[in-house]
Write an enzyme that holds these catalytic residues in place. Sequence first.
Site, PDB file in Angstrom:
ATOM      1  N   GLU A 170       0.819  -1.206  -0.043  1.00  0.00           N
ATOM      2  CA  GLU A 170       0.046   0.038  -0.180  1.00  0.00           C
ATOM      3  C   GLU A 170       1.123   1.114  -0.108  1.00  0.00           C
ATOM      4  O   GLU A 170       0.766   2.244  -0.703  1.00  0.00           O
ATOM      5  CB  GLU A 170      -0.900  -0.089   1.020  1.00  0.00           C
ATOM      6  CG  GLU A 170      -2.023   1.137   1.391  1.00  0.00           C
ATOM      7  CD  GLU A 170      -1.748   1.721   2.880  1.00  0.00           C
ATOM      8  OE1 GLU A 170      -1.565   2.873   2.920  1.00  0.00           O
ATOM      9  OE2 GLU A 170      -2.220   1.055   3.760  1.00  0.00           O
ATOM     10  N   GLU A 245      10.410   1.312   2.020  1.00  0.00           N
ATOM     11  CA  GLU A 245       8.912   1.591   2.532  1.00  0.00           C
ATOM     12  C   GLU A 245       8.658   0.074   3.308  1.00  0.00           C
ATOM     13  O   GLU A 245       7.856   0.191   4.468  1.00  0.00           O
ATOM     14  CB  GLU A 245       7.918   1.495   1.525  1.00  0.00           C
ATOM     15  CG  GLU A 245       7.807   2.610   0.503  1.00  0.00           C
ATOM     16  CD  GLU A 245       7.732   4.013   1.341  1.00  0.00           C
ATOM     17  OE1 GLU A 245       6.859   3.875   2.254  1.00  0.00           O
ATOM     18  OE2 GLU A 245       8.376   5.034   0.790  1.00  0.00           O
TER      19      GLU A 245
END
Length: 704
Positions: A170, A245
């Site tokens: 995401e 991330e």
Amino acid sequence: MFTWRSAKMAFLAYLSATVGGRHSVTAFRVGGAGVRSGIMAGSRSRSLANSMAMSHWSKNHAAVASTMTSSAWGTGRFHSSVATSCSSPTALASTVEATAEGSTTAIDHPSFEIVDTDHITEFGASAVLYRHKRSGAELLSLSTDDDNKCFGITFRTPPQDSTGVPHILEHSVLCGSRKYKTKDPFVQLLQGSLQTFLNAFTYPDRTCYVVASQNTKDFYNLINVYADAVFHPRAINDPMVHAQEGWHLELENVEDPLTYKGVVYNEMKGVYSSPDSLLQREAQQSIFPDNAYGVDSGGDPVDIPNLSFEQFAEFHAKFYHPANSRIFFAGDDDVAKRLEIMDEYLKDFDASPESKPGSVIEWQKKRFEEPVKVRHPYPVSDKGAEGQPDTHFVMVNWLMNDAPMTPKEEITVTILDHLLMGTTSSILRKTLMESGLGEAVTGGGLSDELLQKTFSVGLKGVKPENVDAVEQLIADTLAKVAEEGFTDDAIAASMNTIEFDMREFNTGSFPKGLSLMLGSMREWIYDRSPTEALKFEEPLAELKESIAKDGSKVFTDMVKQILLDNTHKTTVEMFPSKTLEEETLKEEKDRLAKIKESLKEDELQSIIDTTAELKKLQAAEDPPEARSTIPSLDLADLKKEVTEYPIDVSTNEADSGITVVRHELGSTSGITYANLAVDLSGLSLDDVALLPLFTRIMMETGAG
């Protein structure tokens, strides 16, 4: 009984007696005869942070109906507002005529087939469900009069472990894509956007990407950037994105200790240091031992470093195919343009028959023969003279269903939740709060945003010797409810509150389209009808009929069935540990030290080089050619006209001398907003001092 309506009548009579001869009442009308009192009994709102999913039963439509103000205010004024459901057929006439006669005309597009059409009377929306012929993607198009246009794309993403791959993905897909080349397109996009909402959410079983804007060009810009991001992200070809991330090993000098770094890794370390977050995790995983909800889609810091880049890219390939997506539009934009934009992205994909079956969420069966107890530590500090108090968390959890509920059962359990937990006077919540066994209620009651519903309740700040007493008190209170039932007044208050919430559809600062998407997704994501998920009139009428026939038995039977007689139940006790944080840090350091010992000199140098490269990439600015790919608005794209809303002014309503100003909308689901304004310029100064007290009595003492 002294009601809001009788208070208004008394106040008008008082005004008539004191100033009626000199100043006329210039505005008073509440649409239709027979206004119910007590509708606004107060409601418990669910946080958007709770997986961003609010029960669609408390979010299913209304709009502003009529606003009444005075045409002459005078030097003093009394201005009161009331929002009410009207019980008069006359009062509902405009709403029913506007919505019941509505029809849905589907727009054809050669790349899409029409699966179904519907008209959702509850909020006057025309709905068409499409399927993209080549890719298999499903697209729900809602046409409404809302200029705050909303787009969302949702993928079913059940995790197999707690490495947090849905959460990391995401984050990662928003780090540049095939068409939009910057490292973080949305940072630059927001600098020239009028967006009203832009976010993404990771659920335990799905991932949603949502944008909204009132500017049509801006809306299309946002859709294009999001669609390219999810279908063609840079992240699946660039391991540096996964490292940034998700997680990576960091080392600047060979003599330094090895460390873990990463956006999601650091975020989840914070989450796992929160006792409340740990409690919710333990509750969910204890009640769902056999399906996707038994692991953490957000990621466990212990497990996140087990996720390889190859597994990360494979997860995207498997679950981010259009065949596994649900695409949503709502607003007043052109339907043909919606289909045209999405076809530009979907036509790149062939069919993937295995995508949707491969993401099906399995049902957790109620298999516990007896309740399960779970104990888990939470970190506390031992700093200070006395440290933190030795208090526990206790929460009892039930799996409410292991098969789909009917719409009537769903709304019944929502009302039951309100009766038990909805207000400070609700019996289960009140009993726990007043018990003295803990400091605050936790659990929140009904959770219904996933495939299966759960009910959780307990206390935090519990002394060790009171842990068993909390569980017993919950059981005794529910047994009392099953035996004695609820009063007619309590049932009526909860029914009125929930019905009003459903009709009003007040989404606060969030776009209505977002709540419509989340409501439809509660069924659509599990391969059920997205539009039926947004309807409530029929099941609400069925429930009212059952209550009229059986009264409280409707709810006491449910208490027995899904709570008291349900052995698929867990009790989670969280106890404080002054050494847990230190132990966790030591385990991490030992793990990293062991990894470092196993690495050769060239492997350590590779980590040092990667660390330097990643920091260089993070610090570097995007080149001009990359920034030029991000769309933006010009001054010419901004709307220069002020929106004017139609009003109707009646200066002598029904020969009463009262001026009424109306603003009517096509679909209000029976809600009327009425502002009462009265000229008080003739009121004596002695009486003016009483007005604040009078208005508080009107609004805060159960009068309305």
